[in-house]
Design a protein around this motif. Structure first.
Motif, PDB file in Angstrom:
ATOM      1  N   ARG A  75       0.822  -1.206   0.000  1.00 15.93           N
ATOM      2  CA  ARG A  75       0.000   0.000   0.000  1.00 15.93           C
ATOM      3  C   ARG A  75       0.862   1.263   0.000  1.00 15.93           C
ATOM      4  O   ARG A  75       0.543   2.248  -0.669  1.00 15.93           O
ATOM      5  N   ALA A  76       1.967   1.213   0.793  1.00 19.77           N
ATOM      6  CA  ALA A  76       2.866   2.366   0.830  1.00 19.77           C
ATOM      7  C   ALA A  76       3.488   2.612  -0.541  1.00 19.77           C
ATOM      8  O   ALA A  76       3.614   3.750  -0.994  1.00 19.77           O
ATOM      9  N   THR A  77       3.860   1.511  -1.212  1.00 20.79           N
ATOM     10  CA  THR A  77       4.436   1.632  -2.559  1.00 20.79           C
ATOM     11  C   THR A  77       3.416   2.229  -3.518  1.00 20.79           C
ATOM     12  O   THR A  77       3.728   3.111  -4.322  1.00 20.79           O
ATOM     13  N   GLU A  78       2.167   1.722  -3.415  1.00 18.71           N
ATOM     14  CA  GLU A  78       1.105   2.262  -4.260  1.00 18.71           C
ATOM     15  C   GLU A  78       0.839   3.728  -3.951  1.00 18.71           C
ATOM     16  O   GLU A  78       0.631   4.546  -4.853  1.00 18.71           O
ATOM     17  N   SER A  79       0.883   4.061  -2.633  1.00 22.16           N
ATOM     18  CA  SER A  79       0.644   5.451  -2.237  1.00 22.16           C
ATOM     19  C   SER A  79       1.751   6.360  -2.759  1.00 22.16           C
ATOM     20  O   SER A  79       1.493   7.469  -3.241  1.00 22.16           O
ATOM     21  N   ARG A  80       2.995   5.869  -2.658  1.00 21.86           N
ATOM     22  CA  ARG A  80       4.117   6.667  -3.176  1.00 21.86           C
ATOM     23  C   ARG A  80       3.977   6.870  -4.676  1.00 21.86           C
ATOM     24  O   ARG A  80       4.197   7.964  -5.195  1.00 21.86           O
ATOM     25  N   ALA A  81       3.602   5.787  -5.353  1.00 22.97           N
ATOM     26  CA  ALA A  81       3.439   5.874  -6.808  1.00 22.97           C
ATOM     27  C   ALA A  81       2.315   6.857  -7.156  1.00 22.97           C
ATOM     28  O   ALA A  81       2.438   7.665  -8.081  1.00 22.97           O
ATOM     29  N   GLU A  82       1.210   6.782  -6.399  1.00 21.52           N
ATOM     30  CA  GLU A  82       0.088   7.686  -6.646  1.00 21.52           C
ATOM     31  C   GLU A  82       0.483   9.137  -6.346  1.00 21.52           C
ATOM     32  O   GLU A  82       0.143  10.053  -7.092  1.00 21.52           O
ATOM     33  N   LEU A  83       1.224   9.298  -5.239  1.00 19.28           N
ATOM     34  CA  LEU A  83       1.677  10.637  -4.874  1.00 19.28           C
ATOM     35  C   LEU A  83       2.613  11.206  -5.939  1.00 19.28           C
ATOM     36  O   LEU A  83       2.486  12.368  -6.337  1.00 19.28           O
ATOM     37  N   GLU A  84       3.536  10.367  -6.399  1.00 19.73           N
ATOM     38  CA  GLU A  84       4.463  10.815  -7.444  1.00 19.73           C
ATOM     39  C   GLU A  84       3.700  11.163  -8.726  1.00 19.73           C
ATOM     40  O   GLU A  84       4.042  12.119  -9.416  1.00 19.73           O
ATOM     41  N   ARG A  85       2.658  10.385  -9.026  1.00 22.08           N
ATOM     42  CA  ARG A  85       1.852  10.665 -10.212  1.00 22.08           C
ATOM     43  C   ARG A  85       1.129  11.997 -10.065  1.00 22.08           C
ATOM     44  O   ARG A  85       1.107  12.815 -11.000  1.00 22.08           O
ATOM     45  N   LEU A  86       0.562  12.215  -8.874  1.00 24.38           N
ATOM     46  CA  LEU A  86      -0.152  13.467  -8.636  1.00 24.38           C
ATOM     47  C   LEU A  86       0.792  14.664  -8.692  1.00 24.38           C
ATOM     48  O   LEU A  86       0.448  15.720  -9.241  1.00 24.38           O
ATOM     49  N   ILE A  87       1.994  14.486  -8.126  1.00 23.12           N
ATOM     50  CA  ILE A  87       2.984  15.563  -8.165  1.00 23.12           C
ATOM     51  C   ILE A  87       3.384  15.866  -9.603  1.00 23.12           C
ATOM     52  O   ILE A  87       3.495  17.030 -10.010  1.00 23.12           O
ATOM     53  N   ALA A  88       3.600  14.803 -10.391  1.00 20.81           N
ATOM     54  CA  ALA A  88       3.977  14.981 -11.794  1.00 20.81           C
ATOM     55  C   ALA A  88       2.862  15.708 -12.560  1.00 20.81           C
ATOM     56  O   ALA A  88       3.127  16.609 -13.367  1.00 20.81           O
ATOM     57  N   GLU A  89       1.606  15.312 -12.292  1.00 21.54           N
ATOM     58  CA  GLU A  89       0.471  15.965 -12.953  1.00 21.54           C
ATOM     59  C   GLU A  89       0.381  17.434 -12.538  1.00 21.54           C
ATOM     60  O   GLU A  89       0.115  18.307 -13.373  1.00 21.54           O
ATOM     61  N   ARG A  90       0.620  17.696 -11.244  1.00 19.32           N
ATOM     62  CA  ARG A  90       0.561  19.082 -10.751  1.00 19.32           C
ATOM     63  C   ARG A  90       1.649  19.932 -11.411  1.00 19.32           C
ATOM     64  O   ARG A  90       1.394  21.059 -11.842  1.00 19.32           O
ATOM     65  N   GLU A  91       2.863  19.368 -11.479  1.00 24.13           N
ATOM     66  CA  GLU A  91       3.967  20.104 -12.106  1.00 24.13           C
ATOM     67  C   GLU A  91       3.667  20.371 -13.576  1.00 24.13           C
ATOM     68  O   GLU A  91       3.960  21.454 -14.096  1.00 24.13           O
ATOM     69  N   LYS A  92       3.071  19.378 -14.236  1.00 23.54           N
ATOM     70  CA  LYS A  92       2.705  19.545 -15.642  1.00 23.54           C
ATOM     71  C   LYS A  92       1.650  20.632 -15.794  1.00 23.54           C
ATOM     72  O   LYS A  92       1.727  21.479 -16.705  1.00 23.54           O
TER      73      LYS A  92
END
Length: 217
Positions: A45-62
């Motif tokens: 779950r932590a790995t999935e959360s990190r991946a989701e967080l990284e995805r959200l951060i990438a989308e925000r930066e974009k």
């Protein structure tokens, strides 16, 4: 009389003890296995959360990068439009400048649109500069005149002779011109000793009344 302990009794006691030990070991193994499972689930779950967080951060930066590009394009478009309107005001005011100020007793004879100097540390551009042998008028042209515009122009007037030292012995007047003037700003400019130029029919006119006493720099 005490019953004697036999080998069989000891063996049975050992068996019972072994059974309890086996059960304890089995329970411990089960608990360890459950803990491992839970840890693995938490890690997943932590790995999935990190991946989701990284995805959200990438989308925000974009999204931010896209917004910055949009703002930059919009700012450039606004600046270009503002510049075109400012040029329009200059072209409207320039032909009338000599007449307007001669009528006010300031006998200017030459007009220089967008007079500029690149003097190091004192670069400046004047929208319209009208001069004679001893007097000159600086005119600031805006499509919409605001208080900030007036204040910035007064700062420019205060620095003018540093930027244009060959006019240091001239008596310099200031004028602001606008197609639209924010409410009360004409009076504000008037109180600062500035001439105020407004649209009038197909041309422009100085709005200051006969009691006006211009400041000079």
């Amino acid at each position: 009389m005490t019953t004697p302990v036999t080998i069989e009794d000891i063996y049975k006691l050992f068996e019972r003890s072994q059974e309890k030990l086996d059960k304890s070991i089995a329970e411990a193994d089960r608990r360890f296995a459950e803990s491992d499972r839970r840890f693995a689930e938490s890690d997943r779950r932590a790995t999935e959360s990190r991946a989701e967080l990284e995805r959200l951060i990438a989308e925000r930066e974009k999204s931010l990068a896209k917004l910055e590009r949009t703002v930059e394009r919009t700012s450039k478009a606004i600046d270009a439009l503002t510049t075109r309107w400012g040029r329009f005001v200059e072209e409207l005011v320039e032909p009338a400048v000599l007449r307007l100020f001669q009528e006010k007793g300031i006998d200017v004879k030459e007009v220089y649109p967008r007079a500029r100097t690149k003097r190091q540390g004192a670069a400046m551009e004047i929208d319209i500069l009208a001069i004679d042998d001893t007097e000159l008028v600086l005119v600031e042209c805006k499509s919409r005149l605001s208080k900030d515009d007036v204040d910035e122009f007064i700062e420019k007037l205060n620095r003018f002779k540093i930027s244009f030292p060959h006019y240091k012995d001239y008596q310099a007047y200031g004028a602001v011109a606008g197609i639209e003037i924010n409410e009360g700003i004409d009076r504000y400019a008037y109180r600062q000793g500035l001439f105020v130029i407004k649209p009038s029919g197909d041309s422009v006119a100085i709005a200051n009344d006969e009691d006006f006493k211009p400041s000079y720099w």
